[in-house]
Motif scaffolding. Sequence first.
Motif, PDB file in Angstrom:
ATOM      1  N   ASN A 297      50.380  41.890  35.084  1.00 49.29           N
ATOM      2  CA  ASN A 297      49.907  40.953  34.064  1.00 49.29           C
ATOM      3  C   ASN A 297      50.512  39.557  34.208  1.00 49.29           C
ATOM      4  N   GLU A 298      51.069  39.260  35.379  1.00 43.67           N
ATOM      5  CA  GLU A 298      51.598  37.918  35.608  1.00 43.67           C
ATOM      6  C   GLU A 298      50.453  36.931  35.849  1.00 43.67           C
ATOM      7  N   ILE A 299      50.703  35.667  35.543  1.00 36.19           N
ATOM      8  CA  ILE A 299      49.722  34.617  35.810  1.00 36.19           C
ATOM      9  C   ILE A 299      49.978  34.103  37.229  1.00 36.19           C
ATOM     10  N   SER A 300      49.383  34.789  38.202  1.00 33.53           N
ATOM     11  CA  SER A 300      49.617  34.478  39.615  1.00 33.53           C
ATOM     12  C   SER A 300      48.404  33.760  40.181  1.00 33.53           C
TER      13      SER A 300
ATOM     14  N   ILE B 108      40.022  39.968  35.997  1.00 30.44           N
ATOM     15  CA  ILE B 108      39.200  39.297  34.991  1.00 30.44           C
ATOM     16  C   ILE B 108      38.159  38.411  35.690  1.00 30.44           C
ATOM     17  N   THR B 109      38.602  37.713  36.732  1.00 27.79           N
ATOM     18  CA  THR B 109      37.669  36.884  37.497  1.00 27.79           C
ATOM     19  C   THR B 109      36.623  37.735  38.191  1.00 27.79           C
ATOM     20  N   THR B 110      37.067  38.823  38.811  1.00 27.56           N
ATOM     21  CA  THR B 110      36.139  39.720  39.501  1.00 27.56           C
ATOM     22  C   THR B 110      35.090  40.266  38.544  1.00 27.56           C
ATOM     23  N   HIS B 111      35.521  40.641  37.344  1.00 21.90           N
ATOM     24  CA  HIS B 111      34.583  41.149  36.342  1.00 21.90           C
ATOM     25  C   HIS B 111      33.465  40.136  36.091  1.00 21.90           C
ATOM     26  N   SER B 112      33.819  38.857  36.051  1.00 16.72           N
ATOM     27  CA  SER B 112      32.820  37.826  35.767  1.00 16.72           C
ATOM     28  C   SER B 112      31.833  37.650  36.916  1.00 16.72           C
TER      29      SER B 112
ATOM     30  N   ARG C   1      47.556  38.290  25.999  1.00 11.15           N
ATOM     31  CA  ARG C   1      47.965  37.793  27.315  1.00 11.15           C
ATOM     32  C   ARG C   1      46.750  37.641  28.233  1.00 11.15           C
ATOM     33  N   ASN C   2      45.846  38.632  28.205  1.00 11.32           N
ATOM     34  CA  ASN C   2      44.643  38.510  29.025  1.00 11.32           C
ATOM     35  C   ASN C   2      43.784  37.331  28.584  1.00 11.32           C
ATOM     36  N   LEU C   3      43.739  37.084  27.291  1.00 10.66           N
ATOM     37  CA  LEU C   3      43.002  35.911  26.798  1.00 10.66           C
ATOM     38  C   LEU C   3      43.652  34.615  27.283  1.00 10.66           C
ATOM     39  N   ALA C   4      44.981  34.584  27.299  1.00 10.85           N
ATOM     40  CA  ALA C   4      45.683  33.394  27.801  1.00 10.85           C
ATOM     41  C   ALA C   4      45.382  33.191  29.289  1.00 10.85           C
ATOM     42  N   ILE C   5      45.399  34.294  30.043  1.00 12.84           N
ATOM     43  CA  ILE C   5      45.074  34.210  31.472  1.00 12.84           C
ATOM     44  C   ILE C   5      43.650  33.700  31.660  1.00 12.84           C
ATOM     45  N   ALA C   6      42.717  34.233  30.868  1.00 10.07           N
ATOM     46  CA  ALA C   6      41.317  33.826  30.993  1.00 10.07           C
ATOM     47  C   ALA C   6      41.129  32.343  30.665  1.00 10.07           C
TER      48      ALA C   6
ATOM     49  N   PRO D 147      35.872  32.386  27.962  1.00 12.45           N
ATOM     50  CA  PRO D 147      36.920  33.333  28.330  1.00 12.45           C
ATOM     51  C   PRO D 147      36.963  34.557  27.425  1.00 12.45           C
ATOM     52  N   GLY D 148      36.697  34.369  26.133  1.00 11.89           N
ATOM     53  CA  GLY D 148      36.724  35.502  25.214  1.00 11.89           C
ATOM     54  C   GLY D 148      35.673  36.539  25.545  1.00 11.89           C
ATOM     55  N   VAL D 149      34.483  36.109  25.927  1.00 12.63           N
ATOM     56  CA  VAL D 149      33.405  37.031  26.294  1.00 12.63           C
ATOM     57  C   VAL D 149      33.776  37.807  27.551  1.00 12.63           C
ATOM     58  N   VAL D 150      34.378  37.123  28.521  1.00 17.42           N
ATOM     59  CA  VAL D 150      34.770  37.790  29.760  1.00 17.42           C
ATOM     60  C   VAL D 150      35.853  38.837  29.487  1.00 17.42           C
ATOM     61  N   VAL D 151      36.839  38.494  28.669  1.00 15.58           N
ATOM     62  CA  VAL D 151      37.911  39.450  28.357  1.00 15.58           C
ATOM     63  C   VAL D 151      37.356  40.653  27.599  1.00 15.58           C
ATOM     64  N   GLU D 152      36.416  40.436  26.699  1.00 11.12           N
ATOM     65  CA  GLU D 152      35.791  41.569  26.006  1.00 11.12           C
ATOM     66  C   GLU D 152      35.119  42.512  27.007  1.00 11.12           C
ATOM     67  N   GLY D 153      34.383  41.955  27.952  1.00  7.56           N
ATOM     68  CA  GLY D 153      33.728  42.789  28.955  1.00  7.56           C
ATOM     69  C   GLY D 153      34.728  43.487  29.853  1.00  7.56           C
TER      70      GLY D 153
END
Length: 420
Positions: A97-100, A117-121, A165-170, A183-189
């Motif tokens: 969960n690091e911001i790398s 998260i990016t891959t999901h999008s 944290r995932n929302l912050a990353i997104a 970003p919120g829609v992507v994190v939900e998915g």
Amino acid sequence: MKSPIPDYLDEILDSVRSDDAGERADYIPELASADPDRLGAAFATLDGEIYCAGDADSAFSIQSISKPFAYALALTDRGISAVLDKVDVEPSGEAFNEISLDDEGRPLNPMINAGAITTHSLVGPEGCSAEERLERLTAGLSAFAGRQLSVDERVYGSELNDAHRNLAIAHMLRSYDILAEDPGVVVEGYTRQCSLMVTVHDLAVMAATLANQGVNPVTGERVVPASVIRQVLSVMSTCGMYDAAGDWTTQVGIPAKSGVAGGIIGALPGQLGIATFSPRLDKHGNSVRGVSLFERFSSDMGMHLMEVPAAARSVLRDHAPSGTETVRIFDLQGSIRFAGAERVVREVVGAEITENRVALDLTAVHSLDDVAGRMLLEVARRLSMEGKEVFLIDPDTVIPDPDPGTDGQLTVVSRGDELH
């Protein structure tokens, strides 16, 4: 006769059952309440045979094990170049969960949360809606599993409530234009993706599909192209176990992916898929008992990718008796490792053997690893315990220690004509 492989799995599970080290993922309430003593394992071969032991059919959330499969779908839908423009493939050496991010804002690889998260999008055709993307993802992962998967709404709600944290990353990814939408829609998915429910049996089939160049060995469906599988397995090898990837690669040597619910998959190209489940996690977020199981599998069966055998194909030919023959002969040929030995075991177990004498002919076998030798000797031992007189035709001594135990009778001979 019963195959020895389920017995082996039972034995290995028993060897780690007393290990209560590690903790459940308490930052997700639904996972914090999981039964910590659940334990299961499964092997899936490339011709569709599944061997299970322990708690192999109870469901749990897939979590980060979804990442390589979503990556495979994104590569299929958008192409390798388009995905690489958004997600790199370098090991991060950091927690999941690091911001790398690299200098251009790209996540370092698709196995950490920023990359996932990016891959999901990127799943689905460009311009598709969030609902269409989730449908594509669910259908794709279901094709890997060979059955319809569904989201557990309780797990989804539990995770989304604490997805800060995932929302912050997104939002960070959106600031670099890596994400092109809310970003919120992507994190939900993405959270729904991680909340798909699977079993150890499912995960073994999914891993075997990776090992089988993208073809599900149970359904026969090609899920993704072979070129995509090479990319996915390469990234799993270097990044799949997060900041423990180096230890995993040297000690286990199987492309793998873990999830914080306690699952681990391993895909051994050209041989089989492996899955384990045990909820207690180590400091890296990997199942403690799952890691121990994989270390045993790799050690016992010579599964490390760097242990490369001579290139050859193993063959079994069954000589059913005719005329005056009074012995059933199984001819083995080629270079035999676990996958080849498993096929031999299955065919011998499935054969209707009415003869009192059985021969395993290794004359044409030029290479036999330790686990294959042990498996064949176990078959010989079990046949002899059933009252068969068993002959091992081994003129080149490819099995150095031919004693399968004291429970039955085994005769070592050098020529098949001594059997008639």
